[in-house]
Design an enzyme around this catalytic site. Structure first.
Site, mmCIF file in Angstrom:
data_model
loop_
_atom_site.group_PDB
_atom_site.id
_atom_site.type_symbol
_atom_site.label_atom_id
_atom_site.label_comp_id
_atom_site.label_asym_id
_atom_site.label_seq_id
_atom_site.Cartn_x
_atom_site.Cartn_y
_atom_site.Cartn_z
ATOM 1 N N ASP A 343 10.905 10.106 0.568
ATOM 2 C CA ASP A 343 10.242 9.189 -0.367
ATOM 3 C C ASP A 343 11.309 8.627 -1.303
ATOM 4 O O ASP A 343 12.491 8.928 -1.140
ATOM 5 C CB ASP A 343 9.109 9.920 -1.120
ATOM 6 C CG ASP A 343 7.986 8.954 -1.509
ATOM 7 O OD1 ASP A 343 8.247 8.026 -2.308
ATOM 8 O OD2 ASP A 343 6.861 9.118 -1.002
ATOM 9 N N VAL A 400 4.876 3.889 4.073
ATOM 10 C CA VAL A 400 5.139 3.512 2.678
ATOM 11 C C VAL A 400 4.061 2.504 2.263
ATOM 12 O O VAL A 400 3.115 2.247 3.005
ATOM 13 C CB VAL A 400 6.563 2.926 2.508
ATOM 14 C CG1 VAL A 400 7.610 3.969 2.895
ATOM 15 C CG2 VAL A 400 6.762 1.661 3.333
ATOM 16 N N GLU A 402 1.718 -0.687 1.598
ATOM 17 C CA GLU A 402 1.345 -1.744 2.547
ATOM 18 C C GLU A 402 1.915 -3.095 2.091
ATOM 19 O O GLU A 402 1.183 -4.027 1.766
ATOM 20 C CB GLU A 402 -0.190 -1.777 2.668
ATOM 21 C CG GLU A 402 -0.747 -2.648 3.762
ATOM 22 C CD GLU A 402 -0.623 -2.065 5.165
ATOM 23 O OE1 GLU A 402 0.132 -1.109 5.363
ATOM 24 O OE2 GLU A 402 -1.282 -2.612 6.051
ATOM 25 N N LYS A 407 8.299 -2.439 3.710
ATOM 26 C CA LYS A 407 8.366 -1.914 5.079
ATOM 27 C C LYS A 407 9.656 -2.399 5.757
ATOM 28 O O LYS A 407 10.310 -1.640 6.478
ATOM 29 C CB LYS A 407 7.124 -2.325 5.867
ATOM 30 C CG LYS A 407 5.848 -1.629 5.334
ATOM 31 C CD LYS A 407 4.740 -1.629 6.344
ATOM 32 C CE LYS A 407 3.413 -1.072 5.823
ATOM 33 N NZ LYS A 407 3.339 0.367 5.643
ATOM 34 N N SER A 429 -1.988 -0.393 8.305
ATOM 35 C CA SER A 429 -3.378 -0.544 8.731
ATOM 36 C C SER A 429 -3.753 -2.010 8.926
ATOM 37 O O SER A 429 -4.769 -2.292 9.554
ATOM 38 C CB SER A 429 -4.327 0.137 7.755
ATOM 39 O OG SER A 429 -3.855 0.094 6.455
ATOM 40 N N HIS A 450 -1.007 4.008 14.411
ATOM 41 C CA HIS A 450 -2.007 3.924 13.344
ATOM 42 C C HIS A 450 -2.818 5.209 13.305
ATOM 43 O O HIS A 450 -3.620 5.470 14.194
ATOM 44 C CB HIS A 450 -2.904 2.694 13.603
ATOM 45 C CG HIS A 450 -3.945 2.474 12.564
ATOM 46 N ND1 HIS A 450 -5.131 1.838 12.817
ATOM 47 C CD2 HIS A 450 -3.979 2.797 11.256
ATOM 48 C CE1 HIS A 450 -5.856 1.800 11.706
ATOM 49 N NE2 HIS A 450 -5.178 2.370 10.760
HETATM 50 P P1 NAD Z 1 0.187 6.183 -0.574
HETATM 51 O O1 NAD Z 1 0.249 5.242 -1.699
HETATM 52 O O2 NAD Z 1 -0.586 7.444 -0.714
HETATM 53 O O3 NAD Z 1 1.659 6.616 -0.137
HETATM 54 C C1 NAD Z 1 2.719 5.728 -0.016
HETATM 55 C C2 NAD Z 1 3.992 6.489 -0.297
HETATM 56 O O4 NAD Z 1 5.085 5.677 0.051
HETATM 57 C C3 NAD Z 1 4.151 6.885 -1.750
HETATM 58 O O5 NAD Z 1 4.423 8.257 -1.843
HETATM 59 C C4 NAD Z 1 5.333 6.048 -2.194
HETATM 60 O O6 NAD Z 1 6.118 6.682 -3.194
HETATM 61 C C5 NAD Z 1 6.085 5.892 -0.911
HETATM 62 N N1 NAD Z 1 7.016 4.755 -0.933
HETATM 63 C C6 NAD Z 1 6.818 3.532 -1.454
HETATM 64 N N2 NAD Z 1 7.923 2.777 -1.269
HETATM 65 C C7 NAD Z 1 8.819 3.543 -0.622
HETATM 66 C C8 NAD Z 1 10.132 3.333 -0.175
HETATM 67 N N3 NAD Z 1 10.757 2.171 -0.358
HETATM 68 N N4 NAD Z 1 10.770 4.336 0.460
HETATM 69 C C9 NAD Z 1 10.151 5.535 0.649
HETATM 70 N N5 NAD Z 1 8.895 5.782 0.231
HETATM 71 C C10 NAD Z 1 8.241 4.795 -0.402
HETATM 72 O O7 NAD Z 1 -0.354 5.344 0.652
HETATM 73 P P2 NAD Z 1 -1.036 5.854 1.996
HETATM 74 O O8 NAD Z 1 -2.508 5.822 1.824
HETATM 75 O O9 NAD Z 1 -0.378 7.082 2.432
HETATM 76 O O10 NAD Z 1 -0.688 4.663 2.987
HETATM 77 C C11 NAD Z 1 0.600 4.485 3.500
HETATM 78 C C12 NAD Z 1 0.548 3.499 4.656
HETATM 79 O O11 NAD Z 1 -0.384 3.964 5.619
HETATM 80 C C13 NAD Z 1 0.125 2.097 4.299
HETATM 81 O O12 NAD Z 1 0.829 1.191 5.114
HETATM 82 C C14 NAD Z 1 -1.346 2.089 4.651
HETATM 83 O O13 NAD Z 1 -1.816 0.797 4.932
HETATM 84 C C15 NAD Z 1 -1.348 2.930 5.892
HETATM 85 N N6 NAD Z 1 -2.620 3.581 6.215
HETATM 86 C C16 NAD Z 1 -3.392 4.111 5.260
HETATM 87 C C17 NAD Z 1 -4.589 4.695 5.590
HETATM 88 C C18 NAD Z 1 -5.463 5.311 4.544
HETATM 89 O O14 NAD Z 1 -6.636 5.564 4.799
HETATM 90 N N7 NAD Z 1 -4.956 5.595 3.372
HETATM 91 C C19 NAD Z 1 -4.989 4.764 6.938
HETATM 92 C C20 NAD Z 1 -4.148 4.231 7.918
HETATM 93 C C21 NAD Z 1 -2.969 3.639 7.541
#
Ligand code: NAD
Length: 715
Positions: A343, A400, A402, A407, A429, A450
């Site tokens: 992270d 990370v 969205e 990304k 997503s 995904h």
């Molecule tokens: P989240 O906010 O809980 O976690 C994101 C993490 O990424 C955080 O810990 C943040 O500190 C870290 N981060 C941000 N920028 C970064 C960087 N430059 N380098 C390293 N780490 C970094 O979000 P999430 O719910 O875990 O979602 C993450 C991804 O998964 C998104 O793309 C989201 O669309 C996708 N997703 C989410 C879900 C869901 O239900 N939450 C389901 C499927 C996919």
């Protein structure tokens, strides 16, 4: 199929040994062999007792589902069940003691065969399970299970085993009286022989409890006060849980009620009819196709590109230690693979690992995980903020924020460290994979993986193939999904991919109904009665109405003039922008979430979305019409995904829907439901809905072409 020997003491051993299969199964061929061999033993004067056992690691796994799925002739099916019933009665009443030695699991028809023996002894095998899983595939234990088990252990103890398909271990089976003894593994045949020799020496005619004079059902039959109370409660609870969508548990209860109110043989005849009814029902066909064969193929990676060597994984990188990153790291560590959890700061990465420790800690507290096993799992997760630690990873998955730029940045940083053949996967997503792959210096190795939330629990992974993704990358990614014991479906790149796109139509349709003036309580209840796990408005609150609003805005911006506004867009905008109700996370959405009580529908919804029911408005849709819309809107969008080749195979749609968003298995899946209706009927319904509610219900040409050719999706 069956090894038959007779020893010097007159014990005939019938050892099941199904050729070319890991398990013994019951089908026409194996049952015929067994019947003929038993008849030989029963008719042979030198044979005094029969011992039934298995040469495989388990006893008998159950019925042959391929044969069951292919049953279409009710009369023939009913007759063959009748023959098997008659044979089992002949075995019970044949005058010679019969014992079953259960070295491993005895499930479904296998357990029923054992119940038709006079004595059952099981090995103390921790892997062995006993029970009747038929109900989980829309069937019932149709070889006398619904009659023998309650007569053996009572209705109260038998009902949950038969109606819920719960599998129990040898100790539990002994405790409730389903088996007679448990012995050290390897000694079960000897124990069965000892019992047989004793029974022979006693000179008594061996009889099952229900064939003995003065037999009484343990705990009382259906017409005793206790029995009536139990059956009434079971009936009500079943109805509350299933809305009568699943005929199998209801038929099982009917078999118990009707069958135990009469003599044993009439009970068997009752069971045979209910079983035939279920085996030929579309519900059982749907559940067997999607839950058994569809999932089996997906888990075996049946659609994996050929000619690519299997990839083994020892170390992967996880970018982003948030909710998804931590969950994926847990699943990976549980598969014995090292995970570098990265992270922006060490602290943020540690937070992800702390989440894993908390979740596993809960399991340890419940005794499901030892401290030692938990320590080993945690030792595989390596939190860091240093990209250099990704060196040697065979795969890196990013989860990370969205945001395209973020990304892109993490893609470049990771690729600078990992080997040239490593795979880079995005857990996005919503963002198309082909676009994200532009940040990659090796787009052929870029793919979408995904996951669903909570990622440590949800079994599905939707694999998204971008324009440049190579077949080798796809094959190797499928290997990873299998390695972490999840089920993959493969889709091509498109807005919302498959799952989010179709799942979204369910939520949107609920919001459209709200705008039309249908009471929200009716909308959400209709969703539940349709078989969905959550009503569409409650679901909008869970995923957040704000997200629905944001995705609509983004899609509008991306598509420009081509974008067609939907009712759901207006409802989401009103809720988020005008009323400040973003969904559950803000404590206010379509529902209120009082800190000290249960959530309930927001009373003011009625003011903002004028309700027409009760105002004498005949245009208000009926419950059936609402259900039809909530279900067919998913099917028609799925058909578009097939036409646009977002989906590669119809069965992927069904497996993905059931595992991804809890689509009701009794319908088979969004494609399975079209198949159940039949394409001509489905088209007629869609044409009517399109006339009434607009082009979102318009059937794609693919359906018309298939219907014109007399084709269907599932053979
Ligand atoms: P989240 O906010 O809980 O976690 C994101 C993490 O990424 C955080 O810990 C943040 O500190 C870290 N981060 C941000 N920028 C970064 C960087 N430059 N380098 C390293 N780490 C970094 O979000 P999430 O719910 O875990 O979602 C993450 C991804 O998964 C998104 O793309 C989201 O669309 C996708 N997703 C989410 C879900 C869901 O239900 N939450 C389901 C499927 C996919």
């Amino acid at each position: 199929m069956l090894n038959y020997t007779v020893d010097g003491e007159g014990i005939a051993t019938l050892e099941w040994d199904y050729p070319d299969k890991a398990q013994n199964i019951l089908n026409h061929a194996s049952m015929t062999t067994f019947v003929e061999t038993c008849r030989m033993g029963l008719g042979d004067a030198s044979v005094k007792g029969l011992l039934v056992c298995s040469a495989k690691k388990d006893f008998i796994a159950g019925g042959d589902l391929a044969e069951l799925a292919g049953a279409h002739d009710a009369a023939a099916f009913h007759a063959s069940i009748g023959d098997w019933h008659k044979f089992l009665r002949a075995l019970e009443l044949g005058g010679k003691p019969v014992a079953a030695a259960l070295n491993g699991s005895a499930l479904g028809g296998g357990m029923e065969l054992a119940l038709a023996c006079h004595y059952r002894v099981a090995a103390d095998n921790p892997k062995a399970r006993f029970g009747f899983p038929e109900v989980t595939l829309g069937l019932l234990p149709g070889a006398g299970g619904t009659q023998r088990l309650p007569r053996l252990i009572g209705m109260q103890a038998a009902a949950p085993l038969l109606m819920e398909g719960k599998r129990i271990n040898a100790g539990e089976a002994l405790k409730i009286g389903m088996i007679h003894a448990v012995v050290t593994g390897g000694e079960e045949r000897q124990a069965a022989r000892t019992w047989l020799l004793g029974a022979i020496a006693s000179g008594e005619r061996p009889l099952q409890p229900w064939d003995r004079k003065g037999f009484k059902i343990p705990g009382g039959g259906p017409n005793t006060p206790h029995g009536m109370q139990m059956l009434m409660a079971a009936n009500a609870m079943l109805r509350e849980k299933s809305f009568d969508n699943y005929p199998a548990p209801k038929h099982i209860l009917s078999c118990i009620y009707e069958g135990l109110a009469t003599d044993f043989d009439t009970g068997m005849a009752i069971e045979a009819r209910y079983f035939t009814n279920l085996a030929l029902s579309p519900v059982a066909k749907n559940m067997i196709r999607s839950l058994f064969f569809g999932m089996q193929d997906a888990n075996k990676l049946a659609s994996r590109p050929t000619g690519v060597a299997q990839q083994k994984y020892s170390k992967i990188g996880m970018l982003g230690a948030g909710m998804m990153g931590a969950g994926i790291a847990m699943s990976t560590a549980a598969a014995g693979i090292e995970v570098v959890l990265l992270d922006t700061t060490q602290e943020a990465a540690e937070k992800g690992k702390a989440y894993a420790a908390k979740q596993w800690g809960k399991q340890a507290a419940r005794g499901r995980l030892t401290q030692q096993a938990m320590d080993a799992l945690l030792a595989r997760i390596h939190p860091t903020a240093d990209y250099a630690d990704l060196k040697g990873c065979e795969l890196v998955i990013e989860a990370v924020f969205e945001k395209r730029e973020i990304k892109a940045e993490v893609t470049r940083k990771a690729e600078a460290v990992i080997g040239s053949d490593a795979i880079f996967a995005s857990n996005t997503s919503t963002l198309p994979i082909t676009g994200l792959a532009r940040a990659s210096s090796r787009a052929a190795n870029f793919i979408g993986l995904h996951f669903f939330s909570p990622a440590e629990k949800m079994p599905l992974v939707e694999i998204i193939v971008g324009k440049a993704t190579s077949e080798a990358t796809l094959a190797r990614s499928m290997d990873f999904v299998k390695a972490i014991a999840k089920t993959p479906i493969v889709v091509n790149d498109s807005r919302g991919f498959y799952t989010s796109r179709v799942f979204g139509t369910y939520v949107s349709e609920g919001m459209a109904l709200l705008e039309e003036g249908v009471p929200p309580a009716l909308i959400d209840k209709a969703g539940l009665i349709a078989g969905m796990p959550v009503g569409p408005l409650a679901l909008a609150d869970e995923v957040s109405i704000e997200l629905v609003h944001k995705i609509a805005q983004q899609t509008r911006a991306d598509l420009g003039g081509a974008y067609v506004e939907r009712a759901a867009d207006r409802v989401a905008a009103k809720m988020v922008v005008d009323l400040g109700r973003l969904g559950r996370k803000s404590g206010a959405g379509f529902y209120d979430y009082p800190a000290d009580g249960h959530k309930h529908l927001w009373p003011d919804l009625a003011r903002h979305f004028v309700q027409k029911v009760g105002a004498g408005d005949t245009a208000t849709p009926t419950l059936d019409e609402i259900i039809e819309r909530l279900i067919l809107v998913q099917s028609v969008e799925t058909a578009r995904c097939l036409e646009e080749k977002v989906l590669r195979a119809p069965i992927d749609a069904d497996v993905g829907a059931i595992l991804g968003w809890g689509y009701p298995p009794f319908r088979g899946g969004p494609v399975g439901w079209l198949h159940t209706l039949g394409l001509p009927a489905a088209l007629a319904a869609l044409d009517r809905l399109a006339r009434q509610h607009g082009p979102r219900f318009a059937a794609p040409q693919l359906l018309r072409d298939m219907a014109a050719r007399g084709e269907c999706f599932h053979g």
